[in-house]
Design a protein around this motif. Sequence first.
Motif, PDB file in Angstrom:
ATOM      1  N   VAL A   3       0.835  -1.209   0.000  1.00 52.55           N
ATOM      2  CA  VAL A   3       0.000   0.000   0.000  1.00 52.55           C
ATOM      3  C   VAL A   3       0.868   1.257   0.000  1.00 52.55           C
ATOM      4  O   VAL A   3       0.501   2.276  -0.593  1.00 52.55           O
ATOM      5  N   TYR A   4       2.032   1.184   0.619  1.00 53.68           N
ATOM      6  CA  TYR A   4       2.946   2.323   0.604  1.00 53.68           C
ATOM      7  C   TYR A   4       3.469   2.554  -0.822  1.00 53.68           C
ATOM      8  O   TYR A   4       3.585   3.704  -1.260  1.00 53.68           O
ATOM      9  N   TRP A  35       1.296   2.338  10.725  1.00 61.16           N
ATOM     10  CA  TRP A  35       2.558   3.019  10.383  1.00 61.16           C
ATOM     11  C   TRP A  35       2.422   4.529  10.547  1.00 61.16           C
ATOM     12  O   TRP A  35       3.298   5.186  11.106  1.00 61.16           O
ATOM     13  N   ILE A  36       1.317   5.091  10.066  1.00 61.81           N
ATOM     14  CA  ILE A  36       1.093   6.538  10.180  1.00 61.81           C
ATOM     15  C   ILE A  36       1.163   6.977  11.642  1.00 61.81           C
ATOM     16  O   ILE A  36       1.693   8.038  11.954  1.00 61.81           O
ATOM     17  N   HIS A  37       0.653   6.147  12.538  1.00 65.15           N
ATOM     18  CA  HIS A  37       0.615   6.482  13.960  1.00 65.15           C
ATOM     19  C   HIS A  37       1.866   6.038  14.722  1.00 65.15           C
ATOM     20  O   HIS A  37       1.904   6.108  15.954  1.00 65.15           O
ATOM     21  N   THR A  41      -6.217  10.144   3.986  1.00 68.08           N
ATOM     22  CA  THR A  41      -4.821  10.513   4.199  1.00 68.08           C
ATOM     23  C   THR A  41      -4.486  11.643   3.238  1.00 68.08           C
ATOM     24  O   THR A  41      -4.924  11.643   2.092  1.00 68.08           O
ATOM     25  N   VAL A  42      -3.741  12.615   3.737  1.00 70.44           N
ATOM     26  CA  VAL A  42      -3.292  13.739   2.910  1.00 70.44           C
ATOM     27  C   VAL A  42      -1.774  13.707   2.932  1.00 70.44           C
ATOM     28  O   VAL A  42      -1.156  13.872   3.980  1.00 70.44           O
ATOM     29  N   TRP A  43      -1.198  13.473   1.773  1.00 71.59           N
ATOM     30  CA  TRP A  43       0.249  13.354   1.629  1.00 71.59           C
ATOM     31  C   TRP A  43       0.793  14.688   1.122  1.00 71.59           C
ATOM     32  O   TRP A  43       0.698  14.991  -0.055  1.00 71.59           O
ATOM     33  N   CYS A  84       6.637  15.917   3.533  1.00 72.25           N
ATOM     34  CA  CYS A  84       6.289  15.245   4.789  1.00 72.25           C
ATOM     35  C   CYS A  84       6.511  13.743   4.637  1.00 72.25           C
ATOM     36  O   CYS A  84       6.153  13.165   3.615  1.00 72.25           O
ATOM     37  N   MET A  85       7.082  13.142   5.659  1.00 69.41           N
ATOM     38  CA  MET A  85       7.366  11.705   5.607  1.00 69.41           C
ATOM     39  C   MET A  85       6.110  10.859   5.807  1.00 69.41           C
ATOM     40  O   MET A  85       5.989   9.782   5.257  1.00 69.41           O
ATOM     41  N   THR A  86       5.186  11.344   6.641  1.00 64.40           N
ATOM     42  CA  THR A  86       3.943  10.608   6.866  1.00 64.40           C
ATOM     43  C   THR A  86       2.767  11.538   6.590  1.00 64.40           C
ATOM     44  O   THR A  86       2.856  12.745   6.778  1.00 64.40           O
ATOM     45  N   PRO A  87       1.659  10.960   6.154  1.00 65.25           N
ATOM     46  CA  PRO A  87       0.505  11.792   5.809  1.00 65.25           C
ATOM     47  C   PRO A  87      -0.308  12.197   7.028  1.00 65.25           C
ATOM     48  O   PRO A  87      -0.194  11.609   8.097  1.00 65.25           O
TER      49      PRO A  87
END
Length: 159
Positions: free
Chosen positions: A77-78, A108-110, A140-142, A146-149
């Motif tokens: 998914v990444y 992962w985001i958290h 999710t907003v990328w 930014c490394m994470t959304p």
Amino acid sequence: NKNIYRIFSSPLLRARKTAEIIQAGINHTPIEISALLNEVHSPYDGFPISDLESKHWDIYSNISSEYEQPEDIFKRVYKFANKIQDLYKGNEIIAVTHADVIVFLTLWIHGYKPEYKNKALIEKKSIDIPFPGNASITKTVWSEGCMTPQYEYISADEV
């Protein structure tokens, strides 16, 4: 939002049908199928739900290496997210996928490792992350650089 540029869907019928329902409400935005959004490749495909419930939905322990583990699902998914960022930067995209795909990205985001024990902690509400319910939205907003959304969960009741 009516400014959706593209809809992506898992190849599975239930996801494609959901994508078509969404598409009908937003000016027939094109749908593309992506295997990167597919359900987990597991030895339990086609098993009755009662069999999975008796395993507490642990489809990852003691399986052959030919099947996916949570880290594999996260990487898939990444990879999809990176591809979308490269091809559709600045556009709004909808991706229709499955619970475990969302769970491992969300972990992962958290800041959690995308692994079964953490998924189980979400289900037990020991980690304060909502488990993706049917017809829910995980946004999710990328942002560039930014490394994470940014992350937002919207339950089906709120939709």
